[in-house]
Design a protein around this motif. Structure first.
Motif, short mmCIF file in Angstrom:
data_model
loop_
_atom_site.label_atom_id
_atom_site.label_comp_id
_atom_site.label_asym_id
_atom_site.label_seq_id
_atom_site.Cartn_x
_atom_site.Cartn_y
_atom_site.Cartn_z
N ALA A 1 0.84 -1.19 0.00
CA ALA A 1 0.00 0.00 0.00
C ALA A 1 0.88 1.24 0.00
N HIS A 2 2.12 1.08 0.43
CA HIS A 2 3.09 2.17 0.47
C HIS A 2 4.32 1.72 -0.32
N PRO A 3 4.89 2.56 -1.17
CA PRO A 3 6.01 2.13 -2.02
C PRO A 3 7.27 1.74 -1.25
N ARG A 4 7.38 2.13 0.01
CA ARG A 4 8.59 1.79 0.77
C ARG A 4 8.42 0.52 1.59
N ARG A 5 7.28 -0.13 1.51
CA ARG A 5 7.08 -1.36 2.26
C ARG A 5 8.05 -2.43 1.75
N ARG A 6 8.71 -3.14 2.68
CA ARG A 6 9.74 -4.11 2.31
C ARG A 6 9.44 -5.52 2.79
N TRP A 7 8.58 -5.66 3.77
CA TRP A 7 8.35 -6.97 4.39
C TRP A 7 6.89 -7.36 4.32
N CYS A 8 6.66 -8.66 4.37
CA CYS A 8 5.29 -9.16 4.37
C CYS A 8 4.56 -8.69 5.61
N SER A 9 5.29 -8.61 6.71
CA SER A 9 4.71 -8.15 7.98
C SER A 9 5.80 -7.44 8.77
N ALA A 10 5.54 -6.20 9.15
CA ALA A 10 6.51 -5.45 9.94
C ALA A 10 6.74 -6.13 11.28
N ALA A 11 5.69 -6.72 11.84
CA ALA A 11 5.81 -7.37 13.14
C ALA A 11 6.56 -8.70 13.04
N ARG A 12 6.49 -9.36 11.93
CA ARG A 12 7.10 -10.66 11.76
C ARG A 12 8.51 -10.51 11.18
N CYS A 13 8.59 -10.31 9.91
CA CYS A 13 9.89 -10.25 9.22
C CYS A 13 10.60 -8.94 9.47
N GLY A 14 9.89 -7.85 9.49
CA GLY A 14 10.52 -6.56 9.72
C GLY A 14 11.24 -6.52 11.05
N ASN A 15 10.60 -7.03 12.09
CA ASN A 15 11.23 -7.08 13.41
C ASN A 15 12.48 -7.95 13.39
N ARG A 16 12.39 -9.12 12.78
CA ARG A 16 13.55 -10.03 12.72
C ARG A 16 14.72 -9.37 12.01
N VAL A 17 14.46 -8.69 10.90
CA VAL A 17 15.53 -8.04 10.14
C VAL A 17 16.13 -6.91 10.96
N ARG A 18 15.29 -6.11 11.60
CA ARG A 18 15.81 -5.00 12.41
C ARG A 18 16.63 -5.51 13.61
N VAL A 19 16.18 -6.56 14.26
CA VAL A 19 16.92 -7.13 15.39
C VAL A 19 18.26 -7.68 14.90
N ALA A 20 18.27 -8.37 13.78
CA ALA A 20 19.53 -8.92 13.24
C ALA A 20 20.51 -7.79 12.89
N ARG A 21 20.01 -6.71 12.30
CA ARG A 21 20.87 -5.57 11.98
C ARG A 21 21.45 -4.95 13.25
N HIS A 22 20.61 -4.80 14.26
CA HIS A 22 21.07 -4.26 15.53
C HIS A 22 22.15 -5.15 16.14
N TYR A 23 21.93 -6.44 16.11
CA TYR A 23 22.90 -7.38 16.66
C TYR A 23 24.23 -7.27 15.91
N GLN A 24 24.18 -7.17 14.57
CA GLN A 24 25.40 -7.05 13.77
C GLN A 24 26.18 -5.79 14.13
N ARG A 25 25.48 -4.70 14.36
CA ARG A 25 26.13 -3.43 14.69
C ARG A 25 26.70 -3.43 16.11
N HIS A 26 26.08 -4.16 17.01
CA HIS A 26 26.46 -4.08 18.42
C HIS A 26 27.07 -5.35 18.99
N ARG A 27 27.43 -6.28 18.17
CA ARG A 27 28.01 -7.52 18.71
C ARG A 27 29.44 -7.24 19.16
N PRO A 28 29.86 -7.98 20.18
CA PRO A 28 31.22 -7.80 20.70
C PRO A 28 32.26 -8.20 19.65
N ALA A 29 33.38 -7.52 19.67
CA ALA A 29 34.44 -7.78 18.70
C ALA A 29 35.26 -8.99 19.04
#
Length: 186
Positions: free
Chosen positions: A158-186
């Motif tokens: 419905a919006h041209p910027r929509r990327r996931w089937c469900s923001a609550a399902r896949c969108g959340n998983r992708v955002r959490v994974a990105r956060h983990y990648q940025r903040h994981r210990p070296a």
């Protein structure tokens, strides 16, 4: 991954989306009954049809789902769908012709769209009709696949910027994974 059926897309896409990357959300007649319960507000006769479903009816729904998925995949990519897929969807609709059933409610005439035939044929016909409406809609070319790595769900944004089937399902998983990648210990 959450295997509860997604709903809210056009009915034909909701049907196609019962085939996630793993498993089949319509593996048994009981699964189909549960899915029909979720679709009852927009699928005529859903409650009535659910009561009489058999394994053969499930097979008819699977056939409609496969032909719909094939046709949608071709059309959304700008390619012509196979003649077999289109003819199969047409045959499913012909197996249970639709009429506007007239009745007198005491004060006026009412018209309710109904289909003739057995339960499975009627259900397959309703779903094939939903597929025909989706495939004939110019918006079919805008259908996207979810951008989550492990998701195959389709959606009509419905919006041209929509990327996931469900923001609550896949969108959340992708955002959490990105956060983990940025903040994981070296």
């Amino acid at each position: 991954m959450d295997l509860a059926p997604l709903t809210g897309e056009p009915l034909a896409l909701d049907l196609v989306n019962t085939r996630p990357a793993t498993g089949d959300l319509l593996a048994t007649p009981d699964d189909l009954r549960a899915w029909l319960g979720l679709q009852a507000d927009r699928l005529p006769e859903a409650r009535e049809l659910a009561a009489e479903l058999t394994a053969a009816d499930l097979a008819a729904v699977h056939a409609v789902r496969e032909h719909t998925a094939q046709a949608v995949e071709h059309v959304r990519r700008g390619a012509p769908p196979s003649a077999t897929a289109l003819e199969s969807l047409n045959q499913a609709q012909r197996a249970a012709p639709a009429i506007n059933e007239l009745a007198w409610n005491g004060t006026s005439i009412t018209a309710v769209r109904r289909r003739a035939g057995g339960g499975g044929a009627r259900l397959a016909a309703w779903l094939a009709e939903a597929a025909a409406e989706l495939l004939a809609d110019p918006a079919v070319s805008k259908i996207r696949q979810c951008e989550a790595d492990d998701c195959v769900m389709l959606f009509l944004p419905a919006h041209p910027r929509r990327r996931w089937c469900s923001a609550a399902r896949c969108g959340n998983r992708v955002r959490v994974a990105r956060h983990y990648q940025r903040h994981r210990p070296a």
